[in-house]
Design an enzyme around this catalytic site. Structure first.
Site, short mmCIF file in Angstrom:
data_model
loop_
_atom_site.label_atom_id
_atom_site.label_comp_id
_atom_site.label_asym_id
_atom_site.label_seq_id
_atom_site.Cartn_x
_atom_site.Cartn_y
_atom_site.Cartn_z
N PHE A 129 1.21 -1.08 0.48
CA PHE A 129 0.07 0.12 0.08
C PHE A 129 0.91 0.82 -0.56
O PHE A 129 1.93 1.56 0.72
CB PHE A 129 -0.16 0.12 1.74
CG PHE A 129 -2.02 1.55 1.17
CD1 PHE A 129 -3.05 1.40 -0.20
CD2 PHE A 129 -1.94 1.84 1.76
CE1 PHE A 129 -4.02 2.03 -0.30
CE2 PHE A 129 -2.76 2.70 1.40
CZ PHE A 129 -4.26 3.05 0.81
N ASP A 199 2.46 -4.80 8.47
CA ASP A 199 0.89 -4.01 8.59
C ASP A 199 0.43 -4.62 8.33
O ASP A 199 -0.21 -5.70 7.25
CB ASP A 199 1.45 -3.27 6.75
CG ASP A 199 0.31 -1.64 7.08
OD1 ASP A 199 -1.13 -2.00 7.83
OD2 ASP A 199 0.38 -1.27 6.09
N TYR A 224 -10.59 0.86 10.23
CA TYR A 224 -11.76 1.26 9.28
C TYR A 224 -12.14 0.63 8.40
O TYR A 224 -12.54 0.74 7.61
CB TYR A 224 -12.02 3.35 9.00
CG TYR A 224 -10.42 3.49 8.51
CD1 TYR A 224 -10.56 2.67 6.86
CD2 TYR A 224 -9.77 3.95 8.46
CE1 TYR A 224 -9.09 3.11 6.13
CE2 TYR A 224 -8.85 4.37 7.91
CZ TYR A 224 -8.14 3.67 6.39
OH TYR A 224 -7.31 4.26 5.60
N LYS A 225 -11.23 -0.74 8.65
CA LYS A 225 -11.39 -1.84 7.72
C LYS A 225 -11.95 -2.51 8.44
O LYS A 225 -13.71 -2.87 8.75
CB LYS A 225 -10.10 -2.52 7.15
CG LYS A 225 -9.20 -1.19 6.06
CD LYS A 225 -7.98 -1.13 5.05
CE LYS A 225 -7.55 -0.42 4.97
NZ LYS A 225 -7.98 0.50 3.81
N ARG A 391 -11.26 -5.51 -7.14
CA ARG A 391 -11.20 -5.61 -5.74
C ARG A 391 -12.46 -5.99 -4.98
O ARG A 391 -13.37 -5.02 -4.66
CB ARG A 391 -10.62 -4.78 -5.68
CG ARG A 391 -10.14 -5.45 -3.91
CD ARG A 391 -9.00 -4.59 -3.51
NE ARG A 391 -10.06 -3.78 -3.00
CZ ARG A 391 -9.20 -2.32 -1.79
NH1 ARG A 391 -8.05 -3.14 -1.23
NH2 ARG A 391 -9.63 -1.73 -1.11
#
Lengths: 432, 432
Positions: A129, A199, A224-225, A391
């Site tokens: 990311f 991560d 927040y995922k 995705r």
């Protein structure tokens, strides 16, 4: 040949089905983007109202004691620790993923500088990311380190050599959903004399993680995922106890001080993981995050992360198989690993020639139908190797099997009808 | 000799009195700690509910577009800019005060390293808020700079010499309420070849600030004090346009990238102040902050910051005069400057011998009566020079003149009765 009824039957037999009742899911939406932003837990609105009106509005400054805002980073951190194989007191909620990476990567660099000054290389994936790469780039510039990016997982072993200081990976790749073998890579990096930074943005709450079992050095993750903490929720940071007290992380704010209310002019870091807190904690944000974490912990009564993982693999395998079986004739193929051990909780699709450029419009057409996934652009110069990606994230807490069927059926209809070619689906600008 | 009725009359004649209706103030409380945590605006709870249930819960990932979460840092930043003499597009909301200081101080150090490498000194006050000193300490260690702390304002001019790189001050001192002359000190520091970093934690929303008029270089500030943003609200950061594009601040997260959704592996900072955003913005926190900022902007229809300042000075002068007149016989004296130009929106009291150690218990006894101020410890070795402080903040948006009278009367009764000597008021542990 299975039918939609078979998927309804799978939902009816799903022992985790009741966990879905924890969430407010908009009607008419199949939400396959919980890997970008988790859905709203039903408990969150009331909890945040209570924090705002009773704790803040009523108790005002006294709420630092009466509501124990002071220890919110540890309290929520201890809950997340249960999901990632960490012990109580080892993990805190703070700041953002980017900032927490800055802290732990600075710590890893400092340790490398002290213990092995010839090691000046940080290795990561080019497809990691971007914010992780940007933070690493900044720290490399500051400390005279280099950032080496590999293009495939197979290149990693050769980088584990005497120059390597830190192996920095996102356990589940955000683009492809490829899941690294954390234990094996950590062992190999450490055998080569290097440290590891993991991560967990696409791992925590999505797949079982065992940081202590893997003997990892540092880890960070996103609130927040899959943790359903809300947009811009605070992130988390974990440091193996063998490293925690050895370093003053550079973002040395007063809330990480050993005695913040002594107001002394010199910095003295708090013992343990608290030193990774910087400024005043986001009380509202951390309280919302706690509600989200609780939705994942609710699975503990039903087998916990192992049970969630089992369902997640069933969902993603079903989606991958159905997508190829029912949409393969339109050029759809699966990019994510089919091997369960190497797959996160998402499935990435791509389109073959002549539709290799159509991914963005197809995703927009699906969103218009209420099937929310997202688009991640490939490399325009070599779409055969780095294709545009459609995705789809599958959060086993609230996604069911019939939604897998329905999502694939929508995809089939979008491609069969050619509706993705409508101009409204080909106008860029959406953020997903 | 004035009476309580005179203060009731002042409130009745106060043209800003109506602004108080914007807030939820607990009954029976005289809240003189808005300089630690501002009170709850009435609009906040409903706004946050809307963000949670409609924007997040209903629109999910699409809300980045539909609710324009992406530009929340700039939108709220532009509102704060109006309060501090900055132009639209120059100020963003992000992270915490500590983290924003890290960004701008790193920028100032980099500029000094490039333009005047012999300058390696940062000057601040020993009584500056500790987190500022801790962050400066960290950056000094990293860059081979030194942090020189002065013990009095009078020592500052002598430090403006050829070694000085950065003068870093909090405009209104958190302990004493002393208000520096930003324009004069900025001009003097720049004339000596140095840069200035101003912390507006106790200024923004409390006193008129004119960053551009003062030609300041960098500024940061807090969202949860006079801006009423709620506990742990996001902070803000401003950079003079002459510096903004000259430096990549080190906390280089993806939300400060020129094109975050291109997902490129190399960092390219956004043009302008957006590059001072790091990770994903705290959407809930920034939305609550916006409600708080709006309560201050509501004063624009009644004379704005100038009118708020006039009332603030009247409140603080009244409190200082009454405290000395009515409580002087018990050893109370005023520590804050009596000269209006040098005073922020707070008044600090101290106690003379033999009560010089009684401050903590007196504040606790006042809190038990519903008069909420806070205690800031002095230097036990020299209480005559750095006394224990009883600190009272006066937020002109919601504090009235009769509360000034009543607070002093409570203080008089606490001292006259000796109730502060009760054991329950002498047990430390409170965070205020």
């Amino acid at each position: 040949m299975k039918t939609r009824d078979d998927y309804l039957a799978l939902d009816a037999a799903d022992p985790l089905r009741g966990l879905r009742e924890q969430f407010s899911l908009p009607a008419g939406v199949i939400y396959l983007d919980g890997n970008s932003l988790g859905v709203l837990p039903k408990a969150t609105a009331a909890r945040v109202q209570d924090v705002i009106t009773r704790e803040w509005g009523g108790d005002l400054i006294k709420a630092w004691n009466t509501a124990d805002w002071m220890h919110l980073p540890e309290r929520v951190g201890d809950k997340i620790a249960r999901l990632v194989g960490a012990a109580p007191g080892e993990l805190v909620v703070a700041d953002s993923t980017s900032l927490n990476l800055y802290k732990v990567l600075a710590a890893a660099i400092r340790i490398a500088q002290q213990d092995a000054p010839q090691r000046k290389l940080i290795v990561s994936e080019r497809s990691n990311f971007p914010t992780d790469l940007y933070i690493a780039e900044s720290l490399c510039q500051q400390h005279g380190f280099s950032l080496k990016l590999v293009d495939s997982v197979e290149e990693i072993p050769a980088t584990l050599n005497a120059e390597l200081a830190v192996l920095m990976l996102t356990e589940v790749n955000y683009r492809t959903g490829y899941k690294h073998d954390m234990a094996a890579l950590t062992a190999a990096a450490q055998a080569a004399g290097a440290l590891t930074v993991w991560d967990l943005a696409h791992s925590a709450g999505a797949v079982p993680v065992d940081l202590k079992g893997a003997n990892a050095d540092f880890a960070i993750g996103c609130g927040y995922k899959y943790l359903n903490g809300g947009p811009g929720a605070p992130a988390f940071v974990w440091v193996h106890p063998r490293h925690t007290d050895s370093f003053w992380q550079p973002l040395s704010g007063w809330m990480g001080h050993a005695a913040p209310f002594e107001f002394t002019p010199s910095y003295q870091p708090a013992p343990g993981i608290r030193r990774y807190v910087c400024g005043t904690p986001s009380v509202i944000g951390a309280s919302a995050l706690e509600c989200g974490v609780d939705t994942v912990l609710a699975a503990e009564a039903h087998g916990g992360m192992a049970a969630l993982r089992e369902k997640s693999l069933a969902l993603t395998e079903a989606f991958a198989a159905l997508a190829e079986a029912r949409c393969g004739e339109y050029g759809v193929y699966v990019v994510s690993p089919r091997e369960p051990a190497r797959r996160g909780s998402q499935v990435c699709l791509a389109l073959k020639s002549p539709l290799q450029e159509a991914g963005y419009a197809v995703v927009q057409a699906l969103i218009a139908r209420g099937v929310i996934g997202d688009f991640r652009a490939g490399d325009p110069a070599r779409l055969d190797q780095v294709p545009h990606i459609l995705r789809f994230g599958f959060t086993p807490l609230y996604i069911g099997f019939v939604e897998v069927w329905d999502a694939v059926e929508h995809l089939r209809q979008v491609l069969a009808s050619g509706e993705w070619q409508e101009p409204r689906f080909n106008t860029k600008g959406a953020v997903t």
